[in-house]
Design an enzyme around this catalytic site. Sequence first.
Site, PDB file in Angstrom:
ATOM      1  N   GLY A 114      37.473  40.895  54.177  1.00  0.00           N
ATOM      2  CA  GLY A 114      37.484  41.629  52.910  1.00  0.00           C
ATOM      3  C   GLY A 114      38.754  42.407  52.631  1.00  0.00           C
ATOM      4  N   ALA A 115      39.704  42.435  53.571  1.00  0.00           N
ATOM      5  CA  ALA A 115      40.926  43.225  53.353  1.00  0.00           C
ATOM      6  C   ALA A 115      41.721  42.688  52.165  1.00  0.00           C
ATOM      7  CB  ALA A 115      41.785  43.233  54.612  1.00  0.00           C
TER       8      ALA A 115
ATOM      9  N   ASN B 207      47.750  48.139  49.254  1.00  0.00           N
ATOM     10  CA  ASN B 207      47.879  48.012  50.717  1.00  0.00           C
ATOM     11  C   ASN B 207      46.969  49.013  51.439  1.00  0.00           C
ATOM     12  OD1 ASN B 207      49.748  45.935  50.780  1.00  0.00           O
ATOM     13  ND2 ASN B 207      51.522  47.269  51.002  1.00  0.00           N
TER      14      ASN B 207
ATOM     15  N   ASP C  74      40.526  40.999  49.705  1.00  0.00           N
ATOM     16  CA  ASP C  74      39.727  41.225  48.490  1.00  0.00           C
ATOM     17  C   ASP C  74      39.869  42.671  48.013  1.00  0.00           C
ATOM     18  OD1 ASP C  74      38.856  38.591  48.869  1.00  0.00           O
ATOM     19  OD2 ASP C  74      37.174  39.252  50.103  1.00  0.00           O
TER      20      ASP C  74
ATOM     21  N   ASP D  53      43.360  33.888  43.632  1.00  0.00           N
ATOM     22  CA  ASP D  53      43.522  34.038  45.084  1.00  0.00           C
ATOM     23  C   ASP D  53      42.886  32.812  45.721  1.00  0.00           C
ATOM     24  OD1 ASP D  53      43.448  34.591  47.772  1.00  0.00           O
ATOM     25  OD2 ASP D  53      42.399  36.499  47.597  1.00  0.00           O
TER      26      ASP D  53
END
Length: 327
Positions: A264-265, A298, A267, A172
Amino acid sequence: MVTVNGDAAGLVVSFGEMLIDFVPTVSGVSLAEAPGFLKAPGGAPANVAIAVARLGGRCAFLGKLGDDEFGRMLAAILRDNGVDDSGVTFDAGARTALAFVTLRADGEREFMFYRNPSADMLLTEAELNLDLIRKAKVFHYGSISLITEPCRSAHLKAMEVAKEAGALLSYDPNLRLPLWPSAAEAREQILSIWDAADIIKVSDVELEFLTGTDSVEDEVAMRLWRPSLKLLLVTLGEKGCKYYTKDFHGSVESFAVKQVDTTGAGDAFVGALLGKFVEDQSALQDEKKLRELLRFSNACGAITTTKKGAIPSLPNVSEAMQLMERA
Protein backbone atom coordinates in the site's frame (compact mmCIF):
# COMPACT_ATOMS: atom_id res chain seq x y z
CA MET A 1 -24.59 3.61 0.35
CA VAL A 2 -22.24 6.56 0.67
CA THR A 3 -22.48 9.10 -2.13
CA VAL A 4 -20.45 12.25 -2.47
CA ASN A 5 -22.50 15.43 -2.25
CA GLY A 6 -22.10 18.55 -4.32
CA ASP A 7 -20.81 19.16 -7.81
CA ALA A 8 -17.87 17.73 -9.72
CA ALA A 9 -15.30 19.96 -8.00
CA GLY A 10 -12.60 17.95 -6.38
CA LEU A 11 -13.81 14.38 -6.97
CA VAL A 12 -11.27 11.60 -7.56
CA VAL A 13 -12.74 8.42 -9.08
CA SER A 14 -10.59 5.30 -8.76
CA PHE A 15 -11.39 2.37 -11.06
CA GLY A 16 -10.43 -1.30 -10.81
CA GLU A 17 -10.11 -4.19 -8.40
CA MET A 18 -10.77 -4.54 -4.69
CA LEU A 19 -9.98 -7.83 -3.02
CA ILE A 20 -9.00 -9.54 0.20
CA ASP A 21 -5.32 -10.05 0.94
CA PHE A 22 -4.55 -12.91 3.30
CA VAL A 23 -1.36 -11.93 5.10
CA PRO A 24 0.65 -14.44 7.20
CA THR A 25 0.62 -13.79 10.94
CA VAL A 26 4.41 -14.32 10.84
CA SER A 27 6.80 -12.44 8.55
CA GLY A 28 9.62 -14.09 6.64
CA VAL A 29 7.96 -17.46 5.99
CA SER A 30 6.56 -19.04 2.85
CA LEU A 31 2.79 -19.44 2.41
CA ALA A 32 3.12 -23.14 3.18
CA GLU A 33 5.02 -22.45 6.41
CA ALA A 34 2.66 -19.69 7.63
CA PRO A 35 0.87 -20.75 10.85
CA GLY A 36 -2.12 -18.52 10.06
CA PHE A 37 -3.38 -15.57 8.03
CA LEU A 38 -5.06 -12.26 8.74
CA LYS A 39 -7.56 -11.00 6.19
CA ALA A 40 -6.78 -7.50 4.96
CA PRO A 41 -8.83 -5.53 2.43
CA GLY A 42 -6.74 -4.54 -0.58
CA GLY A 43 -6.53 -3.93 -4.29
CA ALA A 44 -4.49 -0.94 -5.43
CA PRO A 45 -7.31 1.23 -6.87
CA ALA A 46 -9.37 0.75 -3.69
CA ASN A 47 -6.35 1.57 -1.53
CA VAL A 48 -5.86 4.78 -3.53
CA ALA A 49 -9.52 5.74 -3.02
CA ILE A 50 -9.25 5.27 0.75
CA ALA A 51 -5.88 7.07 0.83
CA VAL A 52 -7.51 10.13 -0.79
CA ALA A 53 -10.44 10.05 1.66
CA ARG A 54 -8.24 9.59 4.72
CA LEU A 55 -6.30 12.71 3.74
CA GLY A 56 -9.56 14.68 3.60
CA GLY A 57 -10.29 14.41 -0.14
CA ARG A 58 -13.46 13.37 -1.96
CA CYS A 59 -13.21 10.00 -3.67
CA ALA A 60 -15.37 7.32 -5.26
CA PHE A 61 -14.47 3.73 -6.13
CA LEU A 62 -15.73 2.06 -9.30
CA GLY A 63 -15.54 -1.72 -9.62
CA LYS A 64 -17.25 -5.08 -9.13
CA LEU A 65 -17.32 -7.35 -6.09
CA GLY A 66 -18.74 -10.78 -5.49
CA ASP A 67 -22.22 -10.88 -3.98
CA ASP A 68 -20.74 -12.75 -1.00
CA GLU A 69 -19.71 -11.97 2.56
CA PHE A 70 -16.30 -10.73 1.50
CA GLY A 71 -17.75 -8.47 -1.21
CA ARG A 72 -20.27 -6.93 1.18
CA MET A 73 -17.51 -6.48 3.76
CA LEU A 74 -15.33 -4.63 1.23
CA ALA A 75 -18.18 -2.31 0.21
CA ALA A 76 -18.76 -1.54 3.90
CA ILE A 77 -15.05 -0.78 4.35
CA LEU A 78 -15.24 1.76 1.49
CA ARG A 79 -18.27 3.43 3.10
CA ASP A 80 -16.74 3.37 6.59
CA ASN A 81 -13.70 5.18 5.17
CA GLY A 82 -15.80 7.88 3.53
CA VAL A 83 -15.49 6.59 -0.04
CA ASP A 84 -18.51 6.91 -2.36
CA ASP A 85 -19.53 3.36 -3.35
CA SER A 86 -22.27 4.27 -5.82
CA GLY A 87 -20.07 2.87 -8.60
CA VAL A 88 -19.79 -0.58 -6.99
CA THR A 89 -21.74 -3.47 -8.52
CA PHE A 90 -22.09 -7.05 -7.27
CA ASP A 91 -21.87 -10.31 -9.23
CA ALA A 92 -24.11 -13.13 -8.03
CA GLY A 93 -22.18 -15.77 -9.95
CA ALA A 94 -18.54 -14.99 -9.11
CA ARG A 95 -16.57 -14.65 -5.92
CA THR A 96 -14.65 -11.65 -4.63
CA ALA A 97 -10.95 -12.03 -5.54
CA LEU A 98 -8.50 -13.31 -2.91
CA ALA A 99 -4.72 -12.99 -2.76
CA PHE A 100 -2.38 -14.79 -0.41
CA VAL A 101 0.58 -12.52 0.29
CA THR A 102 3.95 -13.65 1.61
CA LEU A 103 5.80 -11.05 3.64
CA ARG A 104 9.50 -11.67 3.24
CA ALA A 105 11.87 -10.81 6.07
CA ASP A 106 12.64 -7.46 4.40
CA GLY A 107 8.95 -6.48 4.20
CA GLU A 108 8.69 -7.11 0.43
CA ARG A 109 5.86 -9.28 -0.90
CA GLU A 110 5.08 -12.28 -3.08
CA PHE A 111 1.54 -13.07 -4.25
CA MET A 112 -0.67 -16.09 -4.97
CA PHE A 113 -4.05 -15.17 -6.45
CA TYR A 114 -7.46 -16.84 -6.46
CA ARG A 115 -9.30 -15.34 -9.46
CA ASN A 116 -10.88 -17.86 -11.77
CA PRO A 117 -12.69 -15.67 -12.65
CA SER A 118 -13.36 -13.28 -9.80
CA ALA A 119 -16.14 -10.69 -9.82
CA ASP A 120 -13.85 -7.73 -10.65
CA MET A 121 -12.92 -9.41 -13.96
CA LEU A 122 -16.60 -9.59 -14.98
CA LEU A 123 -17.46 -5.89 -14.88
CA THR A 124 -19.19 -4.92 -18.16
CA GLU A 125 -19.51 -1.61 -19.99
CA ALA A 126 -23.26 -1.63 -19.28
CA GLU A 127 -22.58 -1.76 -15.52
CA LEU A 128 -20.41 1.39 -15.48
CA ASN A 129 -21.83 4.33 -13.54
CA LEU A 130 -21.20 6.87 -16.30
CA ASP A 131 -22.65 9.79 -14.31
CA LEU A 132 -20.09 9.16 -11.59
CA ILE A 133 -17.24 8.94 -14.13
CA ARG A 134 -18.33 12.25 -15.72
CA LYS A 135 -18.14 13.96 -12.30
CA ALA A 136 -14.49 12.98 -11.85
CA LYS A 137 -11.91 15.73 -11.86
CA VAL A 138 -9.25 13.00 -11.65
CA PHE A 139 -9.85 9.47 -12.98
CA HIS A 140 -7.35 6.89 -11.68
CA TYR A 141 -6.79 3.29 -12.83
CA GLY A 142 -4.29 0.44 -12.99
CA SER A 143 -3.58 -2.33 -15.50
CA ILE A 144 -5.01 -5.44 -13.81
CA SER A 145 -8.43 -4.52 -15.24
CA LEU A 146 -6.92 -4.84 -18.76
CA ILE A 147 -6.08 -8.54 -18.43
CA THR A 148 -9.40 -10.13 -19.45
CA GLU A 149 -12.73 -9.35 -21.06
CA PRO A 150 -15.32 -8.06 -20.30
CA CYS A 151 -13.48 -5.89 -17.76
CA ARG A 152 -10.94 -4.71 -20.33
CA SER A 153 -13.65 -3.16 -22.52
CA ALA A 154 -15.29 -1.61 -19.46
CA HIS A 155 -11.92 -0.11 -18.48
CA LEU A 156 -11.32 1.39 -21.94
CA LYS A 157 -14.87 2.80 -22.06
CA ALA A 158 -14.48 4.35 -18.57
CA MET A 159 -11.22 6.03 -19.62
CA GLU A 160 -12.82 7.37 -22.78
CA VAL A 161 -15.83 8.81 -20.91
CA ALA A 162 -13.60 10.40 -18.24
CA LYS A 163 -11.31 11.93 -20.90
CA GLU A 164 -14.28 13.34 -22.85
CA ALA A 165 -15.62 14.90 -19.63
CA GLY A 166 -12.30 16.69 -19.08
CA ALA A 167 -10.86 14.62 -16.24
CA LEU A 168 -7.14 14.35 -15.54
CA LEU A 169 -6.22 10.69 -16.21
CA SER A 170 -3.90 9.01 -13.70
CA TYR A 171 -2.31 5.59 -14.36
CA ASP A 172 -0.38 3.33 -12.00
CA PRO A 173 0.28 0.06 -13.89
CA ASN A 174 0.75 -1.81 -10.61
CA LEU A 175 2.39 -4.82 -12.24
CA ARG A 176 1.31 -8.24 -10.92
CA LEU A 177 3.06 -10.64 -13.30
CA PRO A 178 1.43 -13.86 -11.96
CA LEU A 179 -1.96 -12.58 -13.19
CA TRP A 180 -0.88 -12.14 -16.82
CA PRO A 181 -0.67 -14.96 -19.39
CA SER A 182 2.95 -13.98 -20.09
CA ALA A 183 5.46 -11.20 -19.42
CA ALA A 184 5.29 -10.17 -23.10
CA GLU A 185 1.50 -9.83 -22.94
CA ALA A 186 1.78 -7.81 -19.71
CA ARG A 187 4.26 -5.40 -21.27
CA GLU A 188 2.22 -5.00 -24.46
CA GLN A 189 -1.10 -4.39 -22.71
CA ILE A 190 0.30 -2.09 -20.01
CA LEU A 191 1.85 0.08 -22.74
CA SER A 192 -1.26 -0.11 -24.97
CA ILE A 193 -3.01 2.66 -22.96
CA TRP A 194 0.15 4.64 -22.11
CA ASP A 195 -0.57 7.57 -24.43
CA ALA A 196 -4.00 8.34 -22.93
CA ALA A 197 -2.73 9.23 -19.44
CA ASP A 198 -1.86 12.67 -18.10
CA ILE A 199 -0.02 11.35 -15.02
CA ILE A 200 1.81 8.01 -14.83
CA LYS A 201 3.52 6.56 -11.78
CA VAL A 202 5.77 3.50 -12.06
CA SER A 203 7.98 1.81 -9.49
CA ASP A 204 11.67 1.15 -10.13
CA VAL A 205 10.80 -2.53 -10.70
CA GLU A 206 8.11 -1.59 -13.25
CA LEU A 207 10.48 0.80 -15.01
CA GLU A 208 12.98 -2.04 -15.40
CA PHE A 209 10.27 -4.42 -16.63
CA LEU A 210 8.78 -2.01 -19.18
CA THR A 211 12.11 -0.79 -20.60
CA GLY A 212 14.02 -4.06 -20.29
CA THR A 213 16.87 -2.14 -18.64
CA ASP A 214 18.11 -2.63 -15.09
CA SER A 215 18.54 1.09 -14.35
CA VAL A 216 16.61 4.07 -13.00
CA GLU A 217 18.78 6.64 -14.78
CA ASP A 218 16.99 9.56 -16.42
CA GLU A 219 17.64 8.39 -19.98
CA VAL A 220 15.98 5.04 -19.18
CA ALA A 221 12.95 6.68 -17.52
CA MET A 222 12.60 9.04 -20.48
CA ARG A 223 11.92 6.05 -22.73
CA LEU A 224 8.51 6.00 -21.03
CA TRP A 225 7.91 9.71 -21.62
CA ARG A 226 5.25 10.73 -24.16
CA PRO A 227 4.45 14.28 -25.39
CA SER A 228 0.87 13.73 -24.17
CA LEU A 229 2.07 13.31 -20.54
CA LYS A 230 1.94 16.06 -17.95
CA LEU A 231 3.90 14.14 -15.28
CA LEU A 232 5.88 10.89 -15.13
CA LEU A 233 6.90 9.60 -11.70
CA VAL A 234 9.30 6.80 -10.79
CA THR A 235 9.09 5.67 -7.17
CA LEU A 236 12.30 4.30 -5.64
CA GLY A 237 11.03 2.85 -2.33
CA GLU A 238 12.96 4.23 0.63
CA LYS A 239 15.06 6.33 -1.79
CA GLY A 240 12.10 8.56 -2.66
CA CYS A 241 11.01 9.35 -6.21
CA LYS A 242 11.98 10.95 -9.51
CA TYR A 243 9.75 13.27 -11.47
CA TYR A 244 9.64 14.32 -15.14
CA THR A 245 7.53 17.02 -16.79
CA LYS A 246 7.84 18.81 -20.14
CA ASP A 247 9.85 21.61 -18.51
CA PHE A 248 11.78 20.13 -15.58
CA HIS A 249 12.84 16.93 -13.85
CA GLY A 250 14.51 15.95 -10.59
CA SER A 251 14.27 13.73 -7.53
CA VAL A 252 12.84 14.04 -4.01
CA GLU A 253 14.21 12.03 -1.09
CA SER A 254 11.96 10.01 1.18
CA PHE A 255 11.96 9.64 4.96
CA ALA A 256 13.83 7.09 7.06
CA VAL A 257 11.35 4.80 8.84
CA LYS A 258 11.41 1.23 10.15
CA GLN A 259 9.75 -0.81 7.40
CA VAL A 260 7.37 -3.56 8.49
CA ASP A 261 5.24 -4.11 5.37
CA THR A 262 5.49 -2.22 2.06
CA THR A 263 1.90 -3.11 1.03
CA GLY A 264 0.00 0.00 0.00
CA ALA A 265 2.96 2.41 0.14
CA GLY A 266 2.69 3.25 -3.57
CA ASP A 267 -1.07 3.63 -3.22
CA ALA A 268 -0.64 6.06 -0.31
CA PHE A 269 1.84 8.02 -2.44
CA VAL A 270 -0.60 8.18 -5.37
CA GLY A 271 -3.58 9.03 -3.14
CA ALA A 272 -1.68 11.91 -1.54
CA LEU A 273 -0.69 13.22 -4.96
CA LEU A 274 -4.16 12.99 -6.54
CA GLY A 275 -5.87 14.48 -3.49
CA LYS A 276 -3.75 17.60 -3.99
CA PHE A 277 -3.96 17.72 -7.79
CA VAL A 278 -7.73 17.58 -7.67
CA GLU A 279 -7.70 20.95 -5.89
CA ASP A 280 -4.79 22.61 -7.68
CA GLN A 281 -3.00 21.39 -10.81
CA SER A 282 -0.57 24.32 -10.94
CA ALA A 283 2.19 22.09 -9.46
CA LEU A 284 2.42 20.48 -12.91
CA GLN A 285 4.00 23.75 -14.12
CA ASP A 286 5.61 24.90 -10.83
CA GLU A 287 8.63 22.82 -9.80
CA LYS A 288 8.82 24.21 -6.25
CA LYS A 289 5.16 23.35 -5.65
CA LEU A 290 5.60 19.90 -7.20
CA ARG A 291 8.60 19.13 -4.97
CA GLU A 292 6.61 20.10 -1.86
CA LEU A 293 3.74 17.90 -3.01
CA LEU A 294 6.06 14.94 -3.69
CA ARG A 295 7.67 15.37 -0.26
CA PHE A 296 4.19 15.09 1.27
CA SER A 297 3.42 12.06 -0.94
CA ASN A 298 6.72 10.41 0.05
CA ALA A 299 5.85 10.95 3.74
CA CYS A 300 2.46 9.27 3.23
CA GLY A 301 4.11 6.31 1.47
CA ALA A 302 6.77 5.97 4.19
CA ILE A 303 4.21 5.95 7.04
CA THR A 304 2.26 3.19 5.29
CA THR A 305 5.31 0.87 5.45
CA THR A 306 5.53 1.13 9.26
CA LYS A 307 2.46 -1.05 9.93
CA LYS A 308 1.02 -4.29 8.54
CA GLY A 309 -1.66 -4.15 5.86
CA ALA A 310 -2.44 -1.34 3.43
CA ILE A 311 -5.70 0.27 4.52
CA PRO A 312 -5.11 0.29 8.31
CA SER A 313 -1.71 1.93 7.77
CA LEU A 314 -2.75 4.69 5.34
CA PRO A 315 -1.99 8.01 7.07
CA ASN A 316 -4.04 11.10 7.82
CA VAL A 317 -2.71 14.62 7.22
CA SER A 318 -1.45 15.17 10.78
CA GLU A 319 0.61 11.94 10.74
CA ALA A 320 2.21 12.98 7.44
CA MET A 321 2.94 16.50 8.72
CA GLN A 322 4.50 15.13 11.91
CA LEU A 323 6.90 12.93 9.93
CA MET A 324 7.82 15.85 7.67
CA GLU A 325 8.47 18.13 10.66
CA ARG A 326 10.66 15.54 12.39
CA ALA A 327 12.85 15.03 9.30
